[in-house]
Scaffold this motif. Structure first.
Motif, PDB file in Angstrom:
ATOM      1  N   ASN A  30      39.827  26.383  39.239  1.00 28.31           N
ATOM      2  CA  ASN A  30      38.988  25.742  38.225  1.00 28.31           C
ATOM      3  C   ASN A  30      39.542  25.843  36.809  1.00 28.31           C
ATOM      4  OD1 ASN A  30      37.223  25.278  40.298  1.00 28.31           O
ATOM      5  ND2 ASN A  30      35.899  26.981  39.794  1.00 28.31           N
ATOM      6  N   THR A  31      40.732  26.410  36.645  1.00 33.30           N
ATOM      7  CA  THR A  31      41.247  26.687  35.313  1.00 33.30           C
ATOM      8  C   THR A  31      42.638  26.112  35.113  1.00 33.30           C
ATOM      9  OG1 THR A  31      40.061  28.803  35.375  1.00 33.30           O
ATOM     10  CG2 THR A  31      41.717  28.550  33.662  1.00 33.30           C
ATOM     11  N   VAL A  32      42.829  25.448  33.980  1.00 28.85           N
ATOM     12  CA  VAL A  32      44.150  25.003  33.544  1.00 28.85           C
ATOM     13  C   VAL A  32      44.463  25.781  32.279  1.00 28.85           C
ATOM     14  CG1 VAL A  32      45.513  23.080  32.639  1.00 28.85           C
ATOM     15  CG2 VAL A  32      43.926  22.705  34.532  1.00 28.85           C
ATOM     16  N   ARG A  33      45.616  26.437  32.262  1.00 30.05           N
ATOM     17  CA  ARG A  33      46.039  27.199  31.083  1.00 30.05           C
ATOM     18  C   ARG A  33      47.249  26.524  30.457  1.00 30.05           C
ATOM     19  NH1 ARG A  33      47.045  33.611  30.028  1.00 30.05           N
ATOM     20  NH2 ARG A  33      44.792  33.603  30.274  1.00 30.05           N
ATOM     21  N   LEU A  34      47.130  26.258  29.163  1.00 35.61           N
ATOM     22  CA  LEU A  34      48.203  25.669  28.380  1.00 35.61           C
ATOM     23  C   LEU A  34      48.693  26.734  27.421  1.00 35.61           C
ATOM     24  CD1 LEU A  34      46.148  22.499  27.467  1.00 35.61           C
ATOM     25  CD2 LEU A  34      47.801  22.699  29.327  1.00 35.61           C
ATOM     26  N   GLY A  35      49.990  26.997  27.425  1.00 39.12           N
ATOM     27  CA  GLY A  35      50.517  28.031  26.549  1.00 39.12           C
ATOM     28  C   GLY A  35      51.798  27.606  25.868  1.00 39.12           C
ATOM     29  N   VAL A  36      52.033  28.191  24.697  1.00 39.16           N
ATOM     30  CA  VAL A  36      53.285  28.002  23.979  1.00 39.16           C
ATOM     31  C   VAL A  36      53.813  29.376  23.627  1.00 39.16           C
ATOM     32  CG1 VAL A  36      54.427  27.047  21.951  1.00 39.16           C
ATOM     33  CG2 VAL A  36      52.631  25.735  23.099  1.00 39.16           C
ATOM     34  N   VAL A  37      55.048  29.624  24.039  1.00 40.24           N
ATOM     35  CA  VAL A  37      55.708  30.911  23.822  1.00 40.24           C
ATOM     36  C   VAL A  37      56.735  30.758  22.722  1.00 40.24           C
ATOM     37  CG1 VAL A  37      57.121  32.709  24.907  1.00 40.24           C
ATOM     38  CG2 VAL A  37      55.392  31.483  26.265  1.00 40.24           C
ATOM     39  N   ASP A  38      56.754  31.708  21.794  1.00 41.99           N
ATOM     40  CA  ASP A  38      57.792  31.732  20.765  1.00 41.99           C
ATOM     41  C   ASP A  38      58.172  33.178  20.481  1.00 41.99           C
ATOM     42  OD1 ASP A  38      56.082  32.834  18.662  1.00 41.99           O
ATOM     43  OD2 ASP A  38      55.243  30.828  18.425  1.00 41.99           O
ATOM     44  N   ARG A  39      59.158  33.362  19.644  1.00 41.50           N
ATOM     45  CA  ARG A  39      59.676  34.699  19.357  1.00 41.50           C
ATOM     46  C   ARG A  39      59.039  35.351  18.130  1.00 41.50           C
ATOM     47  NH1 ARG A  39      63.361  36.810  22.407  1.00 41.50           N
ATOM     48  NH2 ARG A  39      64.446  35.498  23.898  1.00 41.50           N
ATOM     49  N   SER A  40      57.983  34.785  17.616  1.00 40.98           N
ATOM     50  CA  SER A  40      57.274  35.395  16.492  1.00 40.98           C
ATOM     51  C   SER A  40      56.226  36.375  17.019  1.00 40.98           C
ATOM     52  CB  SER A  40      56.582  34.314  15.660  1.00 40.98           C
ATOM     53  OG  SER A  40      55.727  34.901  14.709  1.00 40.98           O
ATOM     54  N   LYS A  41      56.096  37.517  16.364  1.00 41.49           N
ATOM     55  CA  LYS A  41      55.058  38.477  16.727  1.00 41.49           C
ATOM     56  C   LYS A  41      53.834  38.365  15.828  1.00 41.49           C
ATOM     57  CE  LYS A  41      57.883  42.036  18.814  1.00 41.49           C
ATOM     58  NZ  LYS A  41      58.162  43.469  18.831  1.00 41.49           N
ATOM     59  N   VAL A  42      53.845  37.400  14.921  1.00 41.22           N
ATOM     60  CA  VAL A  42      52.713  37.208  14.017  1.00 41.22           C
ATOM     61  C   VAL A  42      51.569  36.583  14.808  1.00 41.22           C
ATOM     62  CG1 VAL A  42      51.903  36.059  11.927  1.00 41.22           C
ATOM     63  CG2 VAL A  42      54.241  36.954  12.044  1.00 41.22           C
ATOM     64  N   LEU A  43      50.412  37.242  14.779  1.00 41.50           N
ATOM     65  CA  LEU A  43      49.258  36.749  15.523  1.00 41.50           C
ATOM     66  C   LEU A  43      48.614  35.561  14.808  1.00 41.50           C
ATOM     67  CD1 LEU A  43      47.594  40.134  16.510  1.00 41.50           C
ATOM     68  CD2 LEU A  43      48.979  38.624  17.930  1.00 41.50           C
ATOM     69  N   PRO A  44      48.159  34.585  15.575  1.00 37.68           N
ATOM     70  CA  PRO A  44      47.473  33.448  14.957  1.00 37.68           C
ATOM     71  C   PRO A  44      46.105  33.878  14.439  1.00 37.68           C
ATOM     72  CG  PRO A  44      47.361  33.285  17.333  1.00 37.68           C
ATOM     73  CD  PRO A  44      48.235  34.469  17.020  1.00 37.68           C
ATOM     74  N   VAL A  45      45.636  33.176  13.411  1.00 38.57           N
ATOM     75  CA  VAL A  45      44.337  33.474  12.807  1.00 38.57           C
ATOM     76  C   VAL A  45      43.479  32.224  12.863  1.00 38.57           C
ATOM     77  CG1 VAL A  45      43.170  34.154  10.681  1.00 38.57           C
ATOM     78  CG2 VAL A  45      45.373  35.190  11.274  1.00 38.57           C
ATOM     79  N   LEU A  46      42.288  32.374  13.402  1.00 46.80           N
ATOM     80  CA  LEU A  46      41.333  31.272  13.451  1.00 46.80           C
ATOM     81  C   LEU A  46      40.622  31.199  12.103  1.00 46.80           C
ATOM     82  CD1 LEU A  46      39.773  29.108  15.054  1.00 46.80           C
ATOM     83  CD2 LEU A  46      38.203  30.915  15.741  1.00 46.80           C
ATOM     84  N   ARG A  47      40.867  30.135  11.376  1.00 49.16           N
ATOM     85  CA  ARG A  47      40.232  29.953  10.074  1.00 49.16           C
ATOM     86  C   ARG A  47      38.971  29.110  10.226  1.00 49.16           C
ATOM     87  NH1 ARG A  47      44.621  27.745   6.032  1.00 49.16           N
ATOM     88  NH2 ARG A  47      46.432  28.446   7.164  1.00 49.16           N
TER      89      ARG A  47
END
Length: 139
Positions: free
Chosen positions: A79-96
């Protein structure tokens, strides 16, 4: 770039592709998502899924500092589709949730948050994966 199709324990193949860290890679990421959803007969998710992957790619293109990114499309459950993007940054995303003077910038994760059932970040020793999950009702 070569698309990798990998068998998964859920019985559904996973799709992934390494792309240049460029805005134009969002189009290739959308093609990968459409291919996976067509193979899984989940055409009803296409519109939200391509929007989510576009936003994830855009964030990685803007914030990562390596030459390439990896787009991953998987089905952790039936029942689940996961979409991901991998990169070499360790900076966490911030939800504004508050925006200032720059119009139409910084809203990518807000869009991901609204379109997905859940989203998150997996940290690796060398970088991270930002992902969003779409859930399929009645499957």
């Amino acid at each position: 770039m070569t698309v990798t199709v990998t068998p998964r324990p859920t019985g559904h193949p996973g799709y992934s592709q390494t792309l240049p860290r460029q805005p134009e890679s969002a189009a290739e990421a959308r093609r990968l998502v459409r291919t996976a959803l067509a193979a899984w007969r989940m055409d009803g998710l296409v519109e939200d899924a391509v929007t989510v992957v576009s936003e994830l790619v855009a964030n990685s293109v803007e914030h990562a500092r390596c030459a390439s990114i990896r787009v991953i499309v998987g089905r952790p459950t039936a029942n689940t589709v996961r979409l991901g993007v991998v990169d070499r940054s360790k900076v966490l995303p911030v939800l504004r949730t508050e925006f200032t003077s720059i119009p139409l910038r910084g809203r990518g994760l807000l869009i991901v948050d609204r379109l997905t059932a859940r989203w998150g970040t997996e940290l690796y020793p060398w970088g991270k994966q930002v992902w969003g999950e779409l859930w399929v009702e009645g499957r």
